[in-house]
Design a protein around this motif. Sequence first.
Motif, PDB file in Angstrom:
ATOM      1  N   VAL A 149      -2.156   4.116   5.576  1.00  0.00           N
ATOM      2  CA  VAL A 149      -0.996   3.800   4.741  1.00  0.00           C
ATOM      3  C   VAL A 149       0.236   4.408   5.383  1.00  0.00           C
ATOM      4  O   VAL A 149       0.217   5.556   5.830  1.00  0.00           O
ATOM      5  N   HIS A 150       1.328   3.652   5.418  1.00  0.00           N
ATOM      6  CA  HIS A 150       2.559   4.091   6.068  1.00  0.00           C
ATOM      7  C   HIS A 150       3.054   5.429   5.506  1.00  0.00           C
ATOM      8  O   HIS A 150       3.144   5.609   4.300  1.00  0.00           O
ATOM      9  N   GLU A 151       3.365   6.348   6.411  1.00  0.00           N
ATOM     10  CA  GLU A 151       3.905   7.677   6.111  1.00  0.00           C
ATOM     11  C   GLU A 151       2.900   8.617   5.460  1.00  0.00           C
ATOM     12  O   GLU A 151       3.273   9.675   4.962  1.00  0.00           O
ATOM     13  N   GLN A 174       0.831  -1.207   0.000  1.00  0.00           N
ATOM     14  CA  GLN A 174       0.000   0.000   0.000  1.00  0.00           C
ATOM     15  C   GLN A 174       0.863   1.253   0.000  1.00  0.00           C
ATOM     16  O   GLN A 174       0.527   2.259  -0.640  1.00  0.00           O
ATOM     17  N   HIS A 175       1.978   1.213   0.709  1.00  0.00           N
ATOM     18  CA  HIS A 175       2.870   2.367   0.789  1.00  0.00           C
ATOM     19  C   HIS A 175       3.457   2.705  -0.581  1.00  0.00           C
ATOM     20  O   HIS A 175       3.346   3.845  -1.058  1.00  0.00           O
ATOM     21  N   ASN A 209       3.710   5.278  -6.127  1.00  0.00           N
ATOM     22  CA  ASN A 209       4.047   5.023  -7.535  1.00  0.00           C
ATOM     23  C   ASN A 209       2.842   4.654  -8.394  1.00  0.00           C
ATOM     24  O   ASN A 209       2.973   4.521  -9.607  1.00  0.00           O
ATOM     25  N   GLY A 210       1.692   4.451  -7.758  1.00  0.00           N
ATOM     26  CA  GLY A 210       0.525   4.014  -8.513  1.00  0.00           C
ATOM     27  C   GLY A 210       0.384   2.506  -8.483  1.00  0.00           C
ATOM     28  O   GLY A 210       1.373   1.778  -8.475  1.00  0.00           O
ATOM     29  N   ALA A 228       1.967  13.447  -1.723  1.00  0.00           N
ATOM     30  CA  ALA A 228       1.119  13.068  -0.600  1.00  0.00           C
ATOM     31  C   ALA A 228       0.440  11.732  -0.861  1.00  0.00           C
ATOM     32  O   ALA A 228       0.053  11.417  -1.976  1.00  0.00           O
ATOM     33  N   ILE A 229       0.318  10.942   0.188  1.00  0.00           N
ATOM     34  CA  ILE A 229      -0.336   9.638   0.101  1.00  0.00           C
ATOM     35  C   ILE A 229      -1.762   9.761   0.605  1.00  0.00           C
ATOM     36  O   ILE A 229      -2.016  10.313   1.672  1.00  0.00           O
ATOM     37  N   SER A 230      -2.703   9.243  -0.155  1.00  0.00           N
ATOM     38  CA  SER A 230      -4.079   9.154   0.322  1.00  0.00           C
ATOM     39  C   SER A 230      -4.397   7.683   0.496  1.00  0.00           C
ATOM     40  O   SER A 230      -4.406   6.919  -0.462  1.00  0.00           O
ATOM     41  N   GLY A 231      -4.613   7.278   1.725  1.00  0.00           N
ATOM     42  CA  GLY A 231      -4.849   5.870   1.999  1.00  0.00           C
ATOM     43  C   GLY A 231      -6.242   5.612   2.517  1.00  0.00           C
ATOM     44  O   GLY A 231      -6.422   4.851   3.463  1.00  0.00           O
ATOM     45  N   GLU A 232      -7.212   6.232   1.920  1.00  0.00           N
ATOM     46  CA  GLU A 232      -8.585   6.096   2.396  1.00  0.00           C
ATOM     47  C   GLU A 232      -9.078   4.669   2.201  1.00  0.00           C
ATOM     48  O   GLU A 232      -8.827   4.031   1.175  1.00  0.00           O
TER      49      GLU A 232
END
Length: 400
Positions: free
Chosen positions: A203-205, A74-75, A80-81, A215-219
């Motif tokens: 999601v990590h970080e 997930q990270h 990277n997609g 930015a990571i969106s881990g919804e």
Amino acid sequence: MGLKNTLHNLKEKYKGKKMAPAFNAIHTFLYLPNETTHSGSHVRAADDLKRTMNTVIMALIPVLIFGMFNAGYQHYSAINGFPADFSLLNDFITWDNFLVGLTTVLPLVIVSYVIGLAVEFIFAVIKGHEVEEGYLVTGMLVPLIVPIDTPLWMLAIAVIFGVVIGKEVFGGTGMNILNPALTIRAFLFFAYPTWMSGDKVWVHEAVERAGTADAISGETILGQLAQNTDASYSISDMFFGFIPGSVGETSTFLILLGGLFLIFTKIASWRIMLSAVIGALTMGLIFNGVVSADWISEGSKFYGLMSFEFWQHLLVGGLAFGIVYMATDPVTGSQTNKGKWYYGFFIGFISVLIRVFNPAYPEGVFLAILLMNVFAPTIDHYVVQSNVKKRLKRSNKATA
């Protein structure tokens, strides 16, 4: 043999003293107890509390390992997609993925066990009773039901609260009315809500990178549905677990295998599991049936979760994990066979109900289980009283 003899000598040296429970606990954890019952009737069986706890941990290990790989997947995928031509070996089971999971999940496990067992040892020494093996499972459950980047100091405080308030104040293992792992989870949710919900904690970080160019969106899927957006993951992703979520809750497939293993070993109640699934499906069907253009508009904050296919509720969030590993807790659940059907049904029913009517945090299984923990003794009471009345009625007819 040297370590075993050393521990045995320490047990004998401190016998009857305050530190005796600590040495006894270490000895019985590593080796079989060297004491047997000398008088009175007792059950001769191969199972004991330690073996029971170890069996549950065995059922949790695959979920833990998968959670480590998924944490890395997930990270990197959020950065990277997600790969269009996903390959289990090339994209998921990689050293980079596992390393991210290992460095994030393992500290959670270590803190959970070190702090939790330290509290257990302190209470055992103070109160002069043996250290029970109950926390062996709780210590493994806690890291699996929290977000990946939960601060370790925060987890430590929650573990202390959960063990003391959730178990020790009631007398220790076997006397508690609330599931200790869920008590810890509830404390974290209400004390530190921004770390337990939202789209930046799964999601990590994600928290560190939020607001930056990468930015990571881990919804989670439930979070997307709560905002009336379609789930961006396939059914197979939901079932096998390639989705964001708490460390151990994502893979319904492995949770299902763990549940079958616990049923086969007669550790967990199949009645609670089955009735909870029926309850969740029933509530999901009810919501699917009432969703219509006349009754509710698509702009409503409830629409996304109401129209979610009823059976898919079992594939997302912590519902499956809660049903298999925590609703079946033999201490805090119903004890009567008939009571288990009511107990499990309401857990599934209420879990989906909370999901739909609490869009700010579209997950409700831990609240539902804690609520039913409180009502489990009442359910058993009325089941027993009902049986007593039926027997009295048959007895009166026979003597009439």
